[in-house]
Design a protein around this motif. Structure first.
Motif, short mmCIF file in Angstrom:
data_model
loop_
_atom_site.label_atom_id
_atom_site.label_comp_id
_atom_site.label_asym_id
_atom_site.label_seq_id
_atom_site.Cartn_x
_atom_site.Cartn_y
_atom_site.Cartn_z
N MET A 193 -2.23 5.23 -8.83
CA MET A 193 -3.54 5.50 -9.40
C MET A 193 -3.50 5.43 -10.93
N ARG B 6 -5.37 0.76 1.03
CA ARG B 6 -5.67 0.19 -0.28
C ARG B 6 -4.48 -0.68 -0.67
N TYR C 72 0.86 -1.18 0.00
CA TYR C 72 0.00 0.00 0.00
C TYR C 72 0.90 1.24 0.00
N GLY C 73 0.28 2.38 -0.23
CA GLY C 73 1.02 3.62 -0.50
C GLY C 73 2.28 3.84 0.32
N LEU C 74 2.12 3.93 1.64
CA LEU C 74 3.25 4.30 2.48
C LEU C 74 4.32 3.21 2.49
N HIS D 52 1.45 7.65 -4.67
CA HIS D 52 0.00 7.50 -4.81
C HIS D 52 -0.46 7.77 -6.24
N ARG E 147 -2.81 3.44 12.00
CA ARG E 147 -3.30 4.35 10.98
C ARG E 147 -4.48 5.15 11.50
N GLY E 148 -4.71 5.09 12.77
CA GLY E 148 -5.84 5.83 13.32
C GLY E 148 -7.17 5.28 12.78
N GLY E 149 -7.17 4.02 12.47
CA GLY E 149 -8.41 3.37 12.07
C GLY E 149 -8.79 3.55 10.61
N ARG E 150 -7.88 4.10 9.82
CA ARG E 150 -8.21 4.24 8.40
C ARG E 150 -7.82 2.98 7.62
N ASN E 151 -8.52 2.79 6.53
CA ASN E 151 -8.27 1.61 5.69
C ASN E 151 -7.04 1.79 4.83
N MET F 116 -9.54 -2.89 -0.69
CA MET F 116 -9.33 -2.23 0.58
C MET F 116 -8.93 -3.26 1.63
#
Lengths: 112, 881
Positions: free
Chosen positions: A51, A76, A25-27, A47, A70-74, A63
């Motif tokens: 894309m 990709r 994923y991105g990071l 990113h 990640r503070g609860g973020r999904n 996802m």
């Protein structure tokens, strides 16, 4: 040729996605590139490349799980599609061909 | 999204909200997640503040068309509306070219003035900021008051620097500079040049100051005696392109060899002292003196970080007690305690390095400094000019309001919101101000070199490529546009649509009161500036024409005579006098204007003495300078006792008095030597007219550093050439260098002269701006009254009547402005002139001239439009409708 053409940075990203296999994923990709090539890349450029390549069909994404860090973020998560693999192979072949086309004499001169 | 644990630092909320606002919904989550992860990692690695900044940066970097949410769910279209604002703005501007032209020209002149002044002020404020430790460097200055003479000087005793480092923990380092005899004859092979600004500096100089060396080691460059650091320019003069390091220069009349141990980068203009060469302090024997009453060094202290200069300053009195105390009796015959009890004072104080250029004006400054007052004055002028330009803008816009009232009415009936009308007018004014700014930047860059010339500064335009400056300028442009457009925008948009369309709104007269006030203000400001400028010039003229007590015309002064022996000097002088064009010649150590030496004398019988300036001169000095002898006699060869004779000026007699001192004896308190007063001379000015003439004593010498000659010739250049050939005969080793005394006197007023020029330029610009406004208003008025004029003409009014009618309104306003300007200008100039000991009277004609001038200019401006209106064929104006 044209449809499968990828740029140098895109190739780098694509390869990294391959390396990371199931956690791309991105990071994570950004980190991996920085670590392996020593050049500094920004999250946003990675990113954007991801894309673009998903639009071209070289990548597929779904996802993934949200984690605490990640503070609860999904996330990709990306995987390489067959045409992505094809594009990488294409790039490699082209490179090899070009390498082979360099006359021997160039290397000789360099070495002496 | 789940609830977050509380203890973790959160990324900046505003940035996250911004991201969520613009980012496409399907991408927000992953982007935010990645950035969040990155942020948490950075908080640990680089700290919260940096992490937040980088988070913002990342959010901004995702501003990419692929990521920006497409918004098309509302019918309103901001960008289209903005586009319409601009379209209409441009149409309005091109439709009324004169109006737009006047506005743009006025604003751009205003802005150009402001930018020039800003660059000037920025330059003035930037002095000495190049030194990395600038905020910790302080200069020690001396303050003393002996025999009622207050002296604040830069000079301090030789051991002060070292003692300060040893005794005070606050002081990390110190460096001294010595600037006596800074003009020196320097040789290398065939090249012999008289260098000015040759200073002596301690080996610690480069630890304190940050002048970068291009060759040599700053730590060791000035350690050994007879070594020197030179600037790149100096190096080029002597050595061309050959490296200077290690070369040997012959310095001074003794041709002492000095090894070049360093080459320093050329100094920028904005430091408070410049040098072409720094000789090592060790070359000067006097530098290691431990005499606490020999003042000859400028001492700079480098303070420890965080040290308080006040607490250090407080410790200086202890220093004085400990070291200066024992020396005082030697000079004054009394102990320090008694010395102070007698009302005298001796002490040191600190000046921050960064304050020196604008706030310090002591005796023996290294270079003439600037003055913070002039910075303020210029800032005020800049403010007024930009205000004038904005007023123009508002005036013209409100005047135009009548023409645009219909537009407002129509727009309102069609459903335009007031906010969008305000937006429309604001856009117009911002567009105008933007164009004006572009022109102003262009104009500033064009004018900067000549402005720098006039102001006597090397001002660079490099600020123009710095982003903070450009951003500031952009902000300023917006501010000016909004400010200038605010009144018309809110005024015009307040029109009720019904009244306007019914034609009830009396055209433009509603705002007439405000317009008149603004016009009066503009002319008030302009006239005040004119009066001030005229008075500055009047004072300068007065100062230069004032009877100085000596004749400064036709006196040629040659420097560097000290390289000749006494007999050589005498022979040279005799040769000079033998020339037919030379009326008289004199040898002296001092030459007016200027005075270095000061010492204390007292009457034989008196308790207290007075501080006197001292000139050491020869027998012919009075005759050469044409200084009038009031009583007694001049030094004379027929009195062998005249080596102990002294001449006093009137002020000195008053100082040492009471009573006539002629033929009395006075004592030099330092050496105890007695001198007989043989004559009293008329006071003559040897300093700027800012100061009153100070007491002076003339003492006899047979040698000197200056040779002066009063010449009487129609062909000055031939005489100079003749004298030069004499110079080559007598002093072949010394370069010929001469000045004229009147030039030297003029140099005293250079700062004021420059100020006068700068003043008049901006005054001129202010008047132009004000007149542009008037022109616009007159045009508008004439246009408004076209019908009235037509009718008047038909009824038999002459062209003259019409012109008087149209000019009359403005005349009243200008006269009113004039009346208000008189007391303000009078008060201001009174305050400025108080700084001069000898000043001109504020004369009536200055005011009359300014008033009449303003009126004439106003009439001239208005007349074009008035005459046009008056001469127009009434049929043209009446047949419409």
């Amino acid at each position: 040729m044209k449809g499968t053409h990828i740029g140098e940075f895109e190739e780098l990203v694509l390869l990294t996605v391959g390396i990371l296999y199931d956690d791309a994923y991105g990071l994570a990709i950004t980190d991996e590139i920085e670590e392996r090539t020593g050049r500094s890349v920004t999250v946003s450029s990675v990113h954007k490349a991801l894309m673009r390549m998903e639009q071209k069909g070289f990548l597929r994404s779904h996802m993934g799980g949200a984690t605490e860090e990640r503070g609860g973020r999904n996330k990709r998560l990306f995987t390489i599609t067959n045409s992505g693999k094809e594009a990488l192979r294409e790039a490699r072949t082209m490179r090899n061909e070009l390498w082979d086309a360099i006359p021997k004499v160039v290397w000789d001169i360099k070495m002496s | 999204m789940c609830k977050l644990p509380k203890h973790q630092p959160e990324p900046p909320k505003l940035a996250t909200r911004f991201l969520r606002w613009y980012c496409r919904a399907e991408l927000v989550d992953e982007v935010e997640g990645d950035l969040y992860e990155l942020f948490q990692r950075r908080v640990d690695d680089q700290g919260l503040w940096k992490a937040e900044t980088l988070y913002w940066l990342n959010v901004l970097m995702f501003l990419h068309p692929d990521y920006i949410r497409k918004r098309n769910h509302y019918p309103t279209n901001h960008t289209a509306m903005l586009k319409s604002y601009f379209t209409i703005a441009f149409r309005n501007l091109t439709k009324r070219k004169l109006y737009a032209g006047i506005n743009i020209l006025g604003l751009s002149i205003g802005l150009t003035s402001c930018l020039l002044i800003f660059l000037y002020i920025h330059h003035e404020l930037s002095y000495d900021t190049m030194h990395t430790k600038a905020d910790r460097i302080y200069r020690v200055a001396m303050k003393w008051n002996v025999a009622d003479q207050q002296i604040d000087a830069t000079l301090t005793p030789p051991p002060l620097a070292e003692t300060a480092v040893e005794e005070f923990p606050e002081v990390v380092n110190a460096a001294r500079i010595c600037h006596f005899l800074s003009t020196m004859n320097i040789r290398y092979g065939e090249t012999a040049i008289i260098e000015e600004q040759v200073l002596l500096a301690d080996s610690t100089f480069f630890d304190v100051f940050s002048f970068p060396l291009v060759a040599g080691d700053p730590a060791t460059a000035l350690v050994k005696p007879n070594t020197a650091v030179i600037t790149e320019t100096t190096a080029r003069k002597y050595f061309g392109n050959v490296p200077a390091l290690g070369k040997t220069l012959l310095v001074g009349d003794g041709q002492v060899p000095h090894e070049v141990t360093g080459v320093v980068k050329d100094l920028p203009a904005n430091v408070h002292f410049h040098f072409s060469m720094l000789r090592s302090m060790a070359s000067l024997e006097f530098a290691s003196s431990d005499d606490w009453f020999e003042h000859g060094f400028i001492t700079y202290l480098l303070l420890r970080e965080g040290a308080s200069s006040q607490s250090l300053e407080a410790k200086f009195s202890g220093l004085v007690e400990k070291y200066v105390g024992p020396v005082i009796p030697q000079y004054f015959g009394v102990s320090l305690e008694t010395f102070i009890q007698q009302g005298n004072q001796y002490g040191y104080f600190l000046q921050p390095l960064l304050d020196i250029h604008l706030h310090s004006n002591l005796d023996q400054e290294l270079e003439p400094n600037g003055d913070i007052t002039y910075v303020y004055v210029l800032a005020i002028i800049a403010f007024f000019i930009i205000l004038l330009a904005c007023i123009n803008f508002m005036n013209l816009a409100t005047a135009r309001s009548a023409n645009r009232a219909k537009e407002v009415g129509v727009r309102k009936t069609l459903g335009s919101l007031r906010s969008s009308l305000v937006g429309q007018f604001m856009t117009e004014s911002v567009v105008l101000s933007f164009i004006a700014t572009c022109l102003a930047v262009l104009g500033t860059n064009l004018l900067l070199p000549s402005f720098g010339n006039i102001a006597g500064k090397e001002i660079s335009g490099e600020l123009f490529v710095q982003s903070w400056f450009l951003l500031g300028l952009l902000g300023f442009t917006l501010l000016v546009g909004i400010l200038a457009g605010s009144y018309p925008a809110f005024y015009l948009s307040s029109f009720g649509p019904v009244e306007v369309l019914k034609g009830k709104l009396t055209r433009g007269t509603k705002s007439r009161g405000i317009r008149n006030i603004l016009v009066v203000f503009q002319f008030f400001a302009s006239i005040t500036l004119v009066i001030c400028t005229l008075l500055v010039y009047q004072q300068l003229e007065y100062a230069q024409a004032k009877n100085l007590g000596l004749d400064k015309e036709n006196v040629m002064i040659m420097k560097g005579a000290q390289s000749l022996s006494e007999s050589q000097q005498a022979a040279f002088k005799q040769d000079l006098i033998n020339q037919s064009q030379v009326v008289n010649a004199s040898i002296s150590y001092d030459i007016p204007p200027g005075s270095m030496a000061r010492t204390i004398f007292k009457k034989n019988t008196a308790e207290k003495g007075g501080t006197l300036h001292v000139y050491e001169v020869d027998y012919d000095f009075l005759a050469t300078m044409q200084i009038e002898l009031l009583e007694g006699r001049n030094f004379s060869r027929s009195f062998s006792t005249d080596t102990a004779a002294i001449l006093l000026n009137e002020s000195a007699v008053k100082k040492l008095g009471p009573g006539n001192l002629l033929n009395e004896e006075i004592v030099h308190t330092g050496s105890g030597k007695t001198y007989q007063v043989v004559g009293i001379v008329k006071d003559f000015n040897y300093e700027s007219l800012r100061h009153e003439i100070q007491p002076m004593a003339l003492m006899l010498t047979n040698q000197g550093t200056y040779l002066s000659a009063r010449i009487n010739s129609d062909d000055v250049s031939a005489t100079v050439a003749q004298i030069e050939s004499l110079w080559e005969k007598h002093a072949p080793a010394q370069p010929f260098q001469y000045t004229f005394m009147d030039d030297n006197y003029e140099a005293l007023f250079r700062a004021e002269q420059r100020l006068g020029k700068v003043f008049s330029i901006f005054t001129g610009l202010a008047i132009v701006v004000a007149c542009l406004g008037l022109l616009g208003l007159a045009t508008f008025m004439a246009e408004q009254r076209t019908k009235e004029i037509g009718i008047r003409k038909v009824m038999g009014a002459s062209a003259t009547n019409i012109i008087i009618l149209l000019s009359g309104d403005f005349t009243k306003l200008v006269i009113l402005a004039f009346v208000i300007a008189i007391p303000v200008a009078y008060y201001l100039m009174q305050w400025w002139l108080e700084g001069f000991a000898y000043r001109t009277n504020i004369s009536l004609w200055v005011f009359v001239l300014a008033g009449v001038g303003a009126l004439l200019i106003a009439w001239l401006t208005v007349s074009w439009q008035s005459i046009k209106a008056a001469l127009a064929n009434p049929i043209d104006s009446l047949k419409t409708e």
